[in-house]
Design a protein around this motif. Structure first.
Motif, PDB file in Angstrom:
ATOM      1  N   MET A  10      27.173  30.352  39.137  1.00 17.73           N
ATOM      2  CA  MET A  10      27.963  30.067  40.326  1.00 17.73           C
ATOM      3  C   MET A  10      28.909  28.889  40.114  1.00 17.73           C
ATOM      4  N   ILE A  11      28.498  27.927  39.290  1.00 18.47           N
ATOM      5  CA  ILE A  11      29.324  26.732  39.095  1.00 18.47           C
ATOM      6  C   ILE A  11      30.071  26.781  37.767  1.00 18.47           C
ATOM      7  N   PHE A  12      29.321  26.770  36.657  1.00 25.18           N
ATOM      8  CA  PHE A  12      29.951  26.582  35.353  1.00 25.18           C
ATOM      9  C   PHE A  12      30.681  27.828  34.847  1.00 25.18           C
ATOM     10  N   ALA A  13      30.077  29.001  34.991  1.00 21.15           N
ATOM     11  CA  ALA A  13      30.744  30.218  34.502  1.00 21.15           C
ATOM     12  C   ALA A  13      32.022  30.492  35.289  1.00 21.15           C
ATOM     13  N   SER A  14      31.950  30.356  36.609  1.00 18.43           N
ATOM     14  CA  SER A  14      33.142  30.613  37.423  1.00 18.43           C
ATOM     15  C   SER A  14      34.257  29.635  37.092  1.00 18.43           C
ATOM     16  N   THR A  15      33.908  28.366  36.880  1.00 17.18           N
ATOM     17  CA  THR A  15      34.911  27.361  36.527  1.00 17.18           C
ATOM     18  C   THR A  15      35.517  27.650  35.157  1.00 17.18           C
ATOM     19  N   ALA A  16      34.678  28.060  34.217  1.00 16.70           N
ATOM     20  CA  ALA A  16      35.174  28.386  32.873  1.00 16.70           C
ATOM     21  C   ALA A  16      36.158  29.547  32.914  1.00 16.70           C
ATOM     22  N   VAL A  17      35.833  30.581  33.691  1.00 21.62           N
ATOM     23  CA  VAL A  17      36.712  31.756  33.794  1.00 21.62           C
ATOM     24  C   VAL A  17      38.035  31.390  34.456  1.00 21.62           C
ATOM     25  N   LEU A  18      37.977  30.639  35.544  1.00 22.12           N
ATOM     26  CA  LEU A  18      39.200  30.280  36.269  1.00 22.12           C
ATOM     27  C   LEU A  18      40.116  29.385  35.438  1.00 22.12           C
ATOM     28  N   PHE A  19      39.534  28.423  34.710  1.00 25.57           N
ATOM     29  CA  PHE A  19      40.361  27.555  33.877  1.00 25.57           C
ATOM     30  C   PHE A  19      40.988  28.335  32.723  1.00 25.57           C
ATOM     31  N   ALA A  20      40.271  29.304  32.187  1.00 21.20           N
ATOM     32  CA  ALA A  20      40.815  30.086  31.073  1.00 21.20           C
ATOM     33  C   ALA A  20      42.023  30.902  31.504  1.00 21.20           C
ATOM     34  N   ARG A  21      42.022  31.367  32.746  1.00 24.66           N
ATOM     35  CA  ARG A  21      43.138  32.217  33.201  1.00 24.66           C
ATOM     36  C   ARG A  21      44.229  31.428  33.907  1.00 24.66           C
ATOM     37  N   TYR A  22      43.850  30.437  34.709  1.00 24.81           N
ATOM     38  CA  TYR A  22      44.835  29.781  35.567  1.00 24.81           C
ATOM     39  C   TYR A  22      45.083  28.302  35.241  1.00 24.81           C
ATOM     40  N   ASN A  82      51.726  22.023  39.826  1.00 21.42           N
ATOM     41  CA  ASN A  82      50.578  21.506  39.085  1.00 21.42           C
ATOM     42  C   ASN A  82      49.578  20.845  40.032  1.00 21.42           C
ATOM     43  N   ASN A  83      50.080  20.061  40.982  1.00 21.17           N
ATOM     44  CA  ASN A  83      49.202  19.383  41.937  1.00 21.17           C
ATOM     45  C   ASN A  83      48.474  20.381  42.832  1.00 21.17           C
ATOM     46  N   ARG A  84      49.164  21.433  43.217  1.00 21.38           N
ATOM     47  CA  ARG A  84      48.517  22.459  44.035  1.00 21.38           C
ATOM     48  C   ARG A  84      47.384  23.136  43.276  1.00 21.38           C
ATOM     49  N   ILE A  85      47.636  23.428  42.013  1.00 21.58           N
ATOM     50  CA  ILE A  85      46.611  24.085  41.195  1.00 21.58           C
ATOM     51  C   ILE A  85      45.409  23.165  40.996  1.00 21.58           C
ATOM     52  N   LEU A  86      45.654  21.884  40.764  1.00 21.35           N
ATOM     53  CA  LEU A  86      44.559  20.923  40.609  1.00 21.35           C
ATOM     54  C   LEU A  86      43.726  20.832  41.882  1.00 21.35           C
ATOM     55  N   ILE A  87      44.384  20.849  43.031  1.00 18.42           N
ATOM     56  CA  ILE A  87      43.666  20.803  44.314  1.00 18.42           C
ATOM     57  C   ILE A  87      42.793  22.042  44.480  1.00 18.42           C
ATOM     58  N   LEU A  88      43.318  23.183  44.077  1.00 17.37           N
ATOM     59  CA  LEU A  88      42.540  24.422  44.179  1.00 17.37           C
ATOM     60  C   LEU A  88      41.313  24.376  43.278  1.00 17.37           C
ATOM     61  N   PHE A  89      41.490  23.863  42.070  1.00 20.41           N
ATOM     62  CA  PHE A  89      40.348  23.746  41.165  1.00 20.41           C
ATOM     63  C   PHE A  89      39.298  22.793  41.727  1.00 20.41           C
ATOM     64  N   LEU A  90      39.751  21.687  42.282  1.00 18.98           N
ATOM     65  CA  LEU A  90      38.832  20.734  42.887  1.00 18.98           C
ATOM     66  C   LEU A  90      38.101  21.372  44.066  1.00 18.98           C
ATOM     67  N   LEU A  91      38.844  22.114  44.882  1.00 18.92           N
ATOM     68  CA  LEU A  91      38.240  22.795  46.026  1.00 18.92           C
ATOM     69  C   LEU A  91      37.206  23.818  45.562  1.00 18.92           C
ATOM     70  N   HIS A  92      37.534  24.539  44.496  1.00 19.69           N
ATOM     71  CA  HIS A  92      36.585  25.517  43.967  1.00 19.69           C
ATOM     72  C   HIS A  92      35.294  24.849  43.513  1.00 19.69           C
TER      73      HIS A  92
END
Length: 248
Positions: free
Chosen positions: A22-34, A221-231
């Motif tokens: 729920m935490i690490f795999a999802s973050t790894a996938v999202l960072f790899a694509r976006y 870039n700032n919007r994307i960082l905010i989305l990652f933080l929110l995720h």
């Protein structure tokens, strides 16, 4: 070994698997694509590698380690035996979980022995890495769903939390895809506006408003960082809530 201790192994299994997927795999996938073009301030590298890759690798490694730890916990609980086919949903969970564990091991093996980025056959590794990762991640969700339906207590709460989690993943992927489209169109329009009329004149350098272009990219870039933080915040919050219900 008492029944209470056995129950703790089951809860520990669920805890590390939830943290992993729920935490690490999802973050790894999202960072790899976006997250491939993100910057923190003026930096796009960390310890010599791209920031997105460092985060992706860190999260992917933790996913594999926690998955193997969770597999160990359930093996201890079952004394090394496999779930019987007569146990219905428990058996289906074990099959899906086994596939997820195998995918995690394959990912780790491929990462250790991957070829050089400039290799002729690098595309083979890239596609295998993507497909194995996507298969493992998307199987992890029904795997968790199936097992929580076997709980006698807090079942409704667990289903609600996992449903919210699934909906969140769909929502954030849609948002990221929309951003990708807008960023792509913005970059394309900028190139056509600034370079198009002058492409035929190879001796004349086009006029480029670098400051406006940088400001525009910083904005996205700032919007994307905010989305990652929110995720990350949403992932941790829902994961903790689910873990609490497991141990309750």
């Amino acid at each position: 070994m008492g029944g209470e201790d056995d129950g703790r192994f089951v809860c520990a299994h669920g805890t590390v698997m939830i943290l992993a997927w729920m935490i690490f795999a999802s973050t790894a996938v999202l960072f790899a694509r976006y997250g491939r073009k993100i910057r923190f301030g003026s930096k796009d590298k960390l310890l010599g590698d791209q920031i997105w890759f460092q985060i992706h690798r860190f999260c992917a490694c933790l996913t594999t380690v926690l998955t193997l730890l969770g597999f160990f916990f359930i093996l201890v609980y079952l004394n090394g035996t496999w779930v019987g086919i007569d146990e219905g949903r428990g058996f289906v969970h074990s099959v899906f979980g086994g596939i997820v564990v195998c995918c995690a091991l394959i990912q780790a093996w491929m990462a250790l022995f991957r070829c050089h980025p400039d290799s002729t056959y690098r595309f083979i590794y890239n596609w295998l890495h993507r497909l194995t990762g996507i298969l493992a991640y998307f199987l992890s969700i029904p795997t968790i769903f199936i097992i929580i339906t076997t709980f006698d207590e807090n079942q409704i709460g667990m289903i609600v939390i996992l449903s919210l989690w699934s909906a969140w993943i769909v929502i954030i992927v849609i948002i990221f895809e929309i951003i990708r489209i807008f960023v792509g169109k913005s970059s394309s329009n900028v190139m056509r506006t600034r370079y198009g009329p002058e492409l035929d004149d190879l001796d004349q350098l086009p006029h480029v408003n670098i400051e406006n272009d940088d400001n525009d990219m910083t904005h996205w870039n700032n919007r994307i960082l905010i989305l990652f933080l929110l995720h990350i915040v949403v992932s941790i919050t829902l994961a903790i809530a689910l873990i609490v219900l497991i141990w309750k």
